[in-house]
Design an enzyme around this catalytic site. Structure first.
Site, PDB file in Angstrom:
ATOM      1  N   LYS A   6       0.831  -1.201   0.000  1.00  0.00           N
ATOM      2  CA  LYS A   6       0.000   0.000   0.000  1.00  0.00           C
ATOM      3  C   LYS A   6       0.867   1.252   0.000  1.00  0.00           C
ATOM      4  O   LYS A   6       1.933   1.288   0.628  1.00  0.00           O
ATOM      5  CB  LYS A   6      -0.903  -0.033   1.241  1.00  0.00           C
ATOM      6  CG  LYS A   6      -1.938   1.076   1.347  1.00  0.00           C
ATOM      7  CD  LYS A   6      -2.790   0.851   2.591  1.00  0.00           C
ATOM      8  CE  LYS A   6      -3.833   1.936   2.766  1.00  0.00           C
ATOM      9  NZ  LYS A   6      -4.671   1.685   3.963  1.00  0.00           N
ATOM     10  N   SER A  11     -10.083  -0.151   7.193  1.00  0.00           N
ATOM     11  CA  SER A  11      -9.491   0.094   5.878  1.00  0.00           C
ATOM     12  C   SER A  11      -9.034  -1.145   5.131  1.00  0.00           C
ATOM     13  O   SER A  11      -8.752  -1.076   3.939  1.00  0.00           O
ATOM     14  CB  SER A  11      -8.299   1.049   6.016  1.00  0.00           C
ATOM     15  OG  SER A  11      -8.752   2.334   6.323  1.00  0.00           O
ATOM     16  N   SER A  47      -9.477   2.342   3.313  1.00  0.00           N
ATOM     17  CA  SER A  47      -8.500   3.053   2.522  1.00  0.00           C
ATOM     18  C   SER A  47      -7.569   2.143   1.717  1.00  0.00           C
ATOM     19  O   SER A  47      -6.780   2.623   0.908  1.00  0.00           O
ATOM     20  CB  SER A  47      -7.654   3.951   3.428  1.00  0.00           C
ATOM     21  OG  SER A  47      -6.895   3.178   4.341  1.00  0.00           O
TER      22      SER A  47
END
Length: 476
Positions: free
Chosen positions: A85, A184, A160
């Protein structure tokens, strides 16, 4: 015909790739090229990857192929294509955190997950999209734009860790690292139909600290629980650089994974006063509860154990946003997502006493949930009470909601309590949109969550999109 000739390496799991490497029927170079080909094919339509290091990935794959050929592989993940990420530092890759304020520099060191994966010989493909500094539960930012749901690219993938979830759904790489400060990992896993696991706080180390350091946990997004376990065996261990890191990691993340659920006691709830659950999702969760009973567990419906915690979470979230914005120049503030700046503004009425009370109430919630898990092994609930909505919005249109916490009441309580939780794919709405259920446990009972997730997915294998906008065939 050999197994290699029958196998599409671009669709293989990490576990399958390791078996093929071990037998000599496939090469890390071929698997990496297959992953890169899928990125080239799908990423323009979904915007999951913000950066792809094709040259570095192929170089790492060739080195891995040499190790496997000599019998010197570093781990079962040696040569397996992985993404990280864009909130995780990866040496030689951009350190943007989805923000235009971050400049154009490259990271000069690896965060612990990247360090551990590199040491294990994994092939680091690149970085996946996130909202700016991971601040909300959908994935878009001023720097890289919006990540779209592969089932219907008009809709959000959640956030997210939306980029990682979409990469997992489309198998643009076999393993994908996400982060979870309020849902997330679990929210995008539910919206895209993949498995996402948030471990106990501090079990998977991170550095530099998250912008929401006391809430954030790192974990995998994968197509199978076995792959998540394989990734956790590498990244789920102590690292001194994380001030919150603990030494309570399981000796074997896969222990008893396939032993079934006989004797398990599962609490079950679909109710939450803060938002109404979609009827199709509630109906599907009722079926899931019955399926767990068929697997040998005892399931008991209970009242929701974590009502009215949104103000506790908001206090922590908004004050963290204000602290983040306080470090920015006027020019940087102009570059930031207006929604993130608005979060910071909402912190201004808070006093120190409000923050102290939020921490006290957080402790009381943790005590309540830990008490629940003295009577039950697991808590079953929806991951998200609504299906994916339009990609241009942060809250469901015409819902009257102000922020993402209002439509995620099942996820953030387990960031407050620091307990492990996973989102497990369990079917689709009539419109063909994924549904996920959440299963959570007490602190350090991560293996119970993994075992229950495996038991369900082994009996009910998930379906993944073969092309973009697959659910549009259901349109009238």
């Amino acid at each position: 015909m050999s197994r290699k000739a029958q196998t599409d390496l671009g669709l293989c799991t990490a576990t399958e790739l390791a078996e093929l490497y071990r037998s000599g029927e496939a090469s890390p170079v071929d698997a990496t090229r297959a992953a890169l080909a899928r990125i080239e094919r799908f990423n323009p339509g979904v915007n999951a990857y913000t950066y792809v290091d094709e040259e570095g990935a192929l170089k790492a794959a060739r080195a891995s192929a040499s190790r496997w050929g000599q019998g010197n592989q570093r781990s079962p993940l040696d040569g397996v294509p992985v993404s990280l990420k864009d909130l995780t530092d990866v040496k030689g890759m951009p350190s943007s955190e989805g923000s235009s304020t971050s400049g154009e520099g490259l990271c000069d060191s690896d965060a612990p997950p990247a360090e551990f994966l590199r040491e294990a010989g994994a092939v680091l493909l690149g970085q996946t999209n996130t909202p700016e500094f991971g601040w909300k539960a959908v994935t878009d930012n001023p720097r890289y734009g919006t990540t779209l749901n592969p089932w219907d690219t008009r809709l959000t993938a959640g956030g997210s860790s939306g980029g990682a979830a979409v990469a997992a759904a489309l198998n643009m790489g076999a393993l994908h690292q996400g982060g979870d400060s309020g849902g997330s990992i679990r929210i995008p896993a539910a919206f895209t139909g993949v498995f996402g696991f948030k471990p106990t706080f501090g079990v998977v180390p991170q550095w530099p600290p998250s912008k929401m350091a006391s809430l954030s946990q790192i974990g995998p997004l994968t197509r199978t629980v076995e792959d998540a376990v394989a990734m956790l065996k590498v990244i789920g261990r102590y690292h001194y650089r994380d001030a919150y890191a603990i030494r309570a990691q399981p000796e074997d993340w896969g222990y008893a994974l396939k032993d079934g659920l006989k004797g398990f006691r599962i609490a079950f709830t679909t109710q939450c006063n803060s938002v109404s659950i979609n009827p199709e999702i509630e109906k599907r969760l009722n079926v899931v509860a019955k399926e767990f009973e068929k697997l040998g567990a005892t399931v008991e419906r209970i009242d929701p154990p974590f009502e009215d915690q949104i103000e506790v979470f908001r206090a922590l979230w908004f004050i963290a946003s204000e602290e983040l914005c306080s470090q920015m120049s006027d020019k940087q503030l102009e570059q930031m997502d207006p929604g993130l700046r608005a979060c910071a503004e909402r912190a201004k009425p808070y006093r120190g006493l409000d923050l102290f009370r939020a921490q006290v109430n957080r402790a009381l919630l943790t005590e309540k949930l830990e008490h629940l898990f003295q009577d039950y092994d697991l808590l079953l609930s929806p991951s998200v009470p609504i299906p994916p909505f339009e990609a241009s919005d942060s809250v469901p249109p015409e819902s009257g909601m102000r922020d993402w916490m209002e439509w995620t009441p099942y996820t953030y309580p387990f960031n407050l309590s620091e307990q492990p939780a996973a989102s497990v794919p369990c079917g689709f709405t009539k419109e063909g949109l994924p549904i996920g259920f959440q299963v959570a446990a007490g602190k350090y009972d991560d293996l119970k969550v993994l075992r229950a997730s495996y038991s369900y997915m082994d009996e009910h294998p998930p379906h993944f999109p073969e092309s973009l906008n697959e659910n549009l065939k259901h349109d009238v």
